[in-house]
Design an enzyme around this catalytic site. Structure first.
Site, PDB file in Angstrom:
ATOM      1  N   ARG A  30       0.855  -1.205   0.000  1.00  0.00           N
ATOM      2  CA  ARG A  30       0.000   0.000   0.000  1.00  0.00           C
ATOM      3  C   ARG A  30       0.884   1.245   0.000  1.00  0.00           C
ATOM      4  O   ARG A  30       2.122   1.160   0.068  1.00  0.00           O
ATOM      5  CB  ARG A  30      -0.942   0.009   1.205  1.00  0.00           C
ATOM      6  CG  ARG A  30      -0.224   0.031   2.537  1.00  0.00           C
ATOM      7  CD  ARG A  30      -1.209   0.304   3.668  1.00  0.00           C
ATOM      8  NE  ARG A  30      -0.521   0.784   4.845  1.00  0.00           N
ATOM      9  CZ  ARG A  30      -0.452   0.114   5.982  1.00  0.00           C
ATOM     10  NH1 ARG A  30      -1.050  -1.045   6.112  1.00  0.00           N
ATOM     11  NH2 ARG A  30       0.199   0.629   7.014  1.00  0.00           N
ATOM     12  N   GLY A  31       0.247   2.403  -0.124  1.00  0.00           N
ATOM     13  CA  GLY A  31       0.934   3.688   0.025  1.00  0.00           C
ATOM     14  C   GLY A  31       2.088   3.884  -0.946  1.00  0.00           C
ATOM     15  O   GLY A  31       2.023   3.511  -2.126  1.00  0.00           O
ATOM     16  N   ILE A  32       3.165   4.453  -0.441  1.00  0.00           N
ATOM     17  CA  ILE A  32       4.327   4.793  -1.273  1.00  0.00           C
ATOM     18  C   ILE A  32       4.945   3.524  -1.868  1.00  0.00           C
ATOM     19  O   ILE A  32       5.285   3.483  -3.055  1.00  0.00           O
ATOM     20  CB  ILE A  32       5.368   5.576  -0.438  1.00  0.00           C
ATOM     21  CG1 ILE A  32       4.801   6.959  -0.065  1.00  0.00           C
ATOM     22  CG2 ILE A  32       6.684   5.722  -1.207  1.00  0.00           C
ATOM     23  CD1 ILE A  32       5.643   7.748   0.940  1.00  0.00           C
TER      24      ILE A  32
ATOM     25  N   ASP B   9       7.878  -9.858   7.853  1.00  0.00           N
ATOM     26  CA  ASP B   9       7.970  -8.779   8.828  1.00  0.00           C
ATOM     27  C   ASP B   9       9.457  -8.417   8.906  1.00  0.00           C
ATOM     28  O   ASP B   9      10.280  -9.282   9.241  1.00  0.00           O
ATOM     29  CB  ASP B   9       7.452  -9.288  10.183  1.00  0.00           C
ATOM     30  CG  ASP B   9       7.442  -8.203  11.239  1.00  0.00           C
ATOM     31  OD1 ASP B   9       8.318  -7.317  11.207  1.00  0.00           O
ATOM     32  OD2 ASP B   9       6.555  -8.240  12.108  1.00  0.00           O
ATOM     33  N   VAL B  10       9.796  -7.171   8.624  1.00  0.00           N
ATOM     34  CA  VAL B  10      11.221  -6.818   8.540  1.00  0.00           C
ATOM     35  C   VAL B  10      11.921  -6.785   9.899  1.00  0.00           C
ATOM     36  O   VAL B  10      13.136  -6.604   9.958  1.00  0.00           O
ATOM     37  CB  VAL B  10      11.452  -5.472   7.790  1.00  0.00           C
ATOM     38  CG1 VAL B  10      11.009  -5.562   6.351  1.00  0.00           C
ATOM     39  CG2 VAL B  10      10.819  -4.300   8.518  1.00  0.00           C
TER      40      VAL B  10
ATOM     41  N   GLY C 125       7.974   1.086   6.950  1.00  0.00           N
ATOM     42  CA  GLY C 125       8.216   2.004   8.066  1.00  0.00           C
ATOM     43  C   GLY C 125       6.969   2.226   8.892  1.00  0.00           C
ATOM     44  O   GLY C 125       5.849   2.011   8.426  1.00  0.00           O
TER      45      GLY C 125
ATOM     46  N   TYR D 289      11.032   8.429  15.431  1.00  0.00           N
ATOM     47  CA  TYR D 289      10.902   8.336  13.963  1.00  0.00           C
ATOM     48  C   TYR D 289      12.011   9.139  13.284  1.00  0.00           C
ATOM     49  O   TYR D 289      12.670   8.651  12.355  1.00  0.00           O
ATOM     50  CB  TYR D 289       9.520   8.872  13.577  1.00  0.00           C
ATOM     51  CG  TYR D 289       9.196   8.831  12.103  1.00  0.00           C
ATOM     52  CD1 TYR D 289       8.880   7.625  11.474  1.00  0.00           C
ATOM     53  CD2 TYR D 289       9.171  10.001  11.341  1.00  0.00           C
ATOM     54  CE1 TYR D 289       8.562   7.582  10.122  1.00  0.00           C
ATOM     55  CE2 TYR D 289       8.856   9.967   9.996  1.00  0.00           C
ATOM     56  CZ  TYR D 289       8.547   8.758   9.384  1.00  0.00           C
ATOM     57  OH  TYR D 289       8.232   8.725   8.043  1.00  0.00           O
TER      58      TYR D 289
ATOM     59  N   LYS E 248      14.995   7.795  10.811  1.00  0.00           N
ATOM     60  CA  LYS E 248      15.057   8.248   9.409  1.00  0.00           C
ATOM     61  C   LYS E 248      16.378   8.966   9.113  1.00  0.00           C
ATOM     62  O   LYS E 248      16.920   8.859   8.008  1.00  0.00           O
ATOM     63  CB  LYS E 248      13.854   9.146   9.091  1.00  0.00           C
ATOM     64  CG  LYS E 248      12.518   8.402   9.094  1.00  0.00           C
ATOM     65  CD  LYS E 248      12.480   7.333   8.016  1.00  0.00           C
ATOM     66  CE  LYS E 248      11.126   6.659   7.893  1.00  0.00           C
ATOM     67  NZ  LYS E 248      11.087   5.664   6.811  1.00  0.00           N
TER      68      LYS E 248
ATOM     69  N   ILE F 204       2.931  13.122   2.493  1.00  0.00           N
ATOM     70  CA  ILE F 204       2.383  12.396   1.344  1.00  0.00           C
ATOM     71  C   ILE F 204       1.053  11.765   1.762  1.00  0.00           C
ATOM     72  O   ILE F 204       0.947  11.206   2.870  1.00  0.00           O
ATOM     73  CB  ILE F 204       3.369  11.280   0.887  1.00  0.00           C
ATOM     74  CG1 ILE F 204       4.792  11.838   0.665  1.00  0.00           C
ATOM     75  CG2 ILE F 204       2.849  10.569  -0.369  1.00  0.00           C
ATOM     76  CD1 ILE F 204       4.938  12.889  -0.419  1.00  0.00           C
TER      77      ILE F 204
HETATM   78  N1  LIG Z   1       3.241   9.365   4.131  1.00  0.00           N
HETATM   79  C1  LIG Z   1       4.137  10.277   4.435  1.00  0.00           C
HETATM   80  O1  LIG Z   1       3.807  11.454   4.614  1.00  0.00           O
HETATM   81  C2  LIG Z   1       5.601   9.906   4.540  1.00  0.00           C
HETATM   82  C3  LIG Z   1       6.525  10.948   4.643  1.00  0.00           C
HETATM   83  C4  LIG Z   1       7.874  10.653   4.739  1.00  0.00           C
HETATM   84  C5  LIG Z   1       8.294   9.339   4.728  1.00  0.00           C
HETATM   85  N2  LIG Z   1       7.392   8.341   4.641  1.00  0.00           N
HETATM   86  C6  LIG Z   1       7.900   6.965   4.655  1.00  0.00           C
HETATM   87  O2  LIG Z   1       7.462   6.274   3.516  1.00  0.00           O
HETATM   88  C7  LIG Z   1       7.407   4.876   3.798  1.00  0.00           C
HETATM   89  C8  LIG Z   1       6.053   4.349   3.356  1.00  0.00           C
HETATM   90  O3  LIG Z   1       5.052   4.948   4.147  1.00  0.00           O
HETATM   91  P1  LIG Z   1       3.538   5.194   3.674  1.00  0.00           P
HETATM   92  O4  LIG Z   1       3.255   6.610   3.832  1.00  0.00           O
HETATM   93  O5  LIG Z   1       3.288   4.519   2.379  1.00  0.00           O
HETATM   94  O6  LIG Z   1       2.786   4.471   4.881  1.00  0.00           O
HETATM   95  P2  LIG Z   1       1.914   3.159   4.991  1.00  0.00           P
HETATM   96  O7  LIG Z   1       1.630   3.025   6.446  1.00  0.00           O
HETATM   97  O8  LIG Z   1       0.800   3.193   4.023  1.00  0.00           O
HETATM   98  O9  LIG Z   1       2.927   2.007   4.514  1.00  0.00           O
HETATM   99  C9  LIG Z   1       3.930   1.484   5.323  1.00  0.00           C
HETATM  100  C10 LIG Z   1       4.291   0.108   4.797  1.00  0.00           C
HETATM  101  O10 LIG Z   1       5.300  -0.452   5.633  1.00  0.00           O
HETATM  102  C11 LIG Z   1       4.896  -1.761   5.990  1.00  0.00           C
HETATM  103  N3  LIG Z   1       5.487  -2.148   7.269  1.00  0.00           N
HETATM  104  C12 LIG Z   1       5.432  -1.500   8.448  1.00  0.00           C
HETATM  105  N4  LIG Z   1       6.065  -2.210   9.392  1.00  0.00           N
HETATM  106  C13 LIG Z   1       6.541  -3.325   8.790  1.00  0.00           C
HETATM  107  C14 LIG Z   1       7.274  -4.447   9.238  1.00  0.00           C
HETATM  108  N5  LIG Z   1       7.644  -4.601  10.510  1.00  0.00           N
HETATM  109  N6  LIG Z   1       7.588  -5.405   8.340  1.00  0.00           N
HETATM  110  C15 LIG Z   1       7.218  -5.292   7.062  1.00  0.00           C
HETATM  111  N7  LIG Z   1       6.514  -4.258   6.570  1.00  0.00           N
HETATM  112  C16 LIG Z   1       6.180  -3.296   7.447  1.00  0.00           C
HETATM  113  C17 LIG Z   1       3.384  -1.711   6.055  1.00  0.00           C
HETATM  114  O11 LIG Z   1       2.820  -3.018   5.983  1.00  0.00           O
HETATM  115  C18 LIG Z   1       3.097  -0.854   4.824  1.00  0.00           C
HETATM  116  O12 LIG Z   1       3.119  -1.655   3.673  1.00  0.00           O
HETATM  117  C19 LIG Z   1       7.674   4.725   5.291  1.00  0.00           C
HETATM  118  O13 LIG Z   1       9.018   4.355   5.508  1.00  0.00           O
HETATM  119  C20 LIG Z   1       7.432   6.126   5.824  1.00  0.00           C
HETATM  120  O14 LIG Z   1       8.161   6.383   7.004  1.00  0.00           O
HETATM  121  C21 LIG Z   1       6.043   8.582   4.547  1.00  0.00           C
END
Ligand SMILES: NC(=O)c1ccc[n+]([C@@H]2O[C@H](COP(=O)([O-])OP(=O)(O)OC[C@H]3O[C@@H](n4cnc5c(N)ncnc54)[C@H](O)[C@@H]3O)[C@@H](O)[C@H]2O)c1
Length: 234
Positions: A12-14, A48-49, A77, A140, A144, A173
Site C-alpha cells: 500500500r501507500g508509497i 515482517d522486517v 516504516g 521516527y 530516518k 504524502i
Molecule cells: N506518508 C508520508 O507522509 C511519509 C513521509 C515521509 C516518509 N514516509 C515513509 O514512507 C514509507 C512508506 O510509508 P507510507 O506513507 O506509504 O505508509 P503506509 O503506512 O501506508 O505504509 C507502510 C508500509 O510499511 C509496511 N510495514 C510496516 N512495518 C513493517 C514491518 N515490521 N515489516 C514489514 N513491513 C512493514 C506496512 O505493511 C506498509 O506496507 C515509510 O518508511 C514512511 O516512514 C512517509
C-alpha cells in the site's frame, strides 16, 4: 530494462506506488507484505522486517522467483509518536527496529548478490523529518536520519563494486500513515511547503524510478527531498 526489484512494505501507500511504477517500466517486481493479500499483479512475499529469519526466507523466495535482487527499495516504516520524556524504551526501540534495522536486515541479505553481479541499487525511503525533526517524533526522526548515514556509508563501502546507495526523503504524502495528521498540524505542514498541498505516492515513486534506472548511474550517497518545497535544505 527488466531488473529484479524488491520493495519492502509494498502492499500500500508509497511502496505500492513504487512497485507499480517499476513494474510498468518493465522490471520484475516483488513486494513484501505483512498481512492480508499481496497486491494484484505483483509477486508478494509475506515478511515482517523485524524478523531476521523471515527476511532471509523472503529474499530467498524472491531470488528463486525472479533472480537475485538488483534493486532494493527499502520502504517499510512505522510511526509511534509521543513526547520523548514519556516515551518508553520499547516504543522508541520498535520504531528503530522497523525503520532502521529492518532496512539493515534486508540490505545484508541482498548485497551479496549485488557484489557478485558487480551492479546494484540500494534505495531507502527516509523522511524530511529525519533532517528537520518534529515534535513527538524523536524516535521516527532518529530512525530516518540514520537511514541517510547508512546509505552514505554504503555508498562509500560499495561504490567500488558499482553499487549505489541513496535516500529519498518525502515530506507530507497522502497515505494511511499521514491520515493521523489533521487540523492545525496539517495546516502548518502545508503552509511550510511551497506548493501548498500534500504529495502523492506516485510523485515519490517517480523519484525512486529515477534512482533505480540507468539515468542515475553517477548519483550515490544522495538524499533527494520530495517535499513540495517543505524542509528545503534537507
Ligand atoms: N506518508 C508520508 O507522509 C511519509 C513521509 C515521509 C516518509 N514516509 C515513509 O514512507 C514509507 C512508506 O510509508 P507510507 O506513507 O506509504 O505508509 P503506509 O503506512 O501506508 O505504509 C507502510 C508500509 O510499511 C509496511 N510495514 C510496516 N512495518 C513493517 C514491518 N515490521 N515489516 C514489514 N513491513 C512493514 C506496512 O505493511 C506498509 O506496507 C515509510 O518508511 C514512511 O516512514 C512517509
Amino acid at each position: 530494462m527488466s531488473r529484479s526489484v524488491l520493495v519492502t512494505g509494498g502492499n500500500r501507500g508509497i511502496g505500492l506506488a513504487v512497485a507499480r511504477a517499476l513494474a510498468d517500466a518493465g522490471d520484475k517486481v516483488a513486494v513484501t507484505y505483512r498481512s492480508g493479500e499481496p497486491p494484484a499483479g505483483l509477486f508478494g512475499v509475506r515478511c515482517d522486517v523485524t524478523d531476521s529469519e523471515a527476511v532471509a526466507r523472503a529474499v530467498e523466495e524472491v531470488t528463486i522467483q525472479q533472480g537475485p535482487v538488483e534493486v532494493l527499495v527499502s520502504n517499510a516504516g512505522i510511526t509511534r509518536d509521543g513526547l520523548l520524556l514519556s516515551m518508553s524504551e520499547e516504543t522508541f526501540g520498535s520504531v528503530v527496529d522497523t525503520n532502521l534495522m529492518g532496512a539493515v536486515r534486508v540490505t545484508q541479505q541482498v548485497v551479496p548478490g549485488m557484489l557478485k553481479a558487480r551492479w546494484g541499487r540500494l534505495i531507502y525511503v527516509s523522511s524530511t523529518t529525519g533532517t528537520a525533526g518534529a515534535p513527538g517524533q524523536a524516535n521516527y526522526a532518529a530512525s530516518k536520519a540514520a537511514l541517510i548515514g547508512l546509505a552514505r556509508s554504503l555508498a562509500k563501502e560499495l561504490g567500488p563494486r558499482n553499487i549505489t546507495a541513496n535516500t529519498v526523503s518525502p515530506g507530507i504524502i497522502a497515505t494511511d500513515m499521514a491520515e493521523g495528521v489533521t487540523g492545525a498540524r496539517m495546516k502548518q505542514l502545508l503552509s511550510e511547503t511551497a506548493l501548498n498541498r500534500t504529495g502523492t505516492p506516485q510523485e515519490v515513486a517517480e523519484v525512486v524510478r529515477f534512482l533505480a534506472g540507468d539515468g542515475s548511474s553517477y548519483v550515490t550517497g544522495a538524499n533527494i527531498p520530495v517535499t513540495g518545497g517543505g524542509g528545503v535544505g534537507c
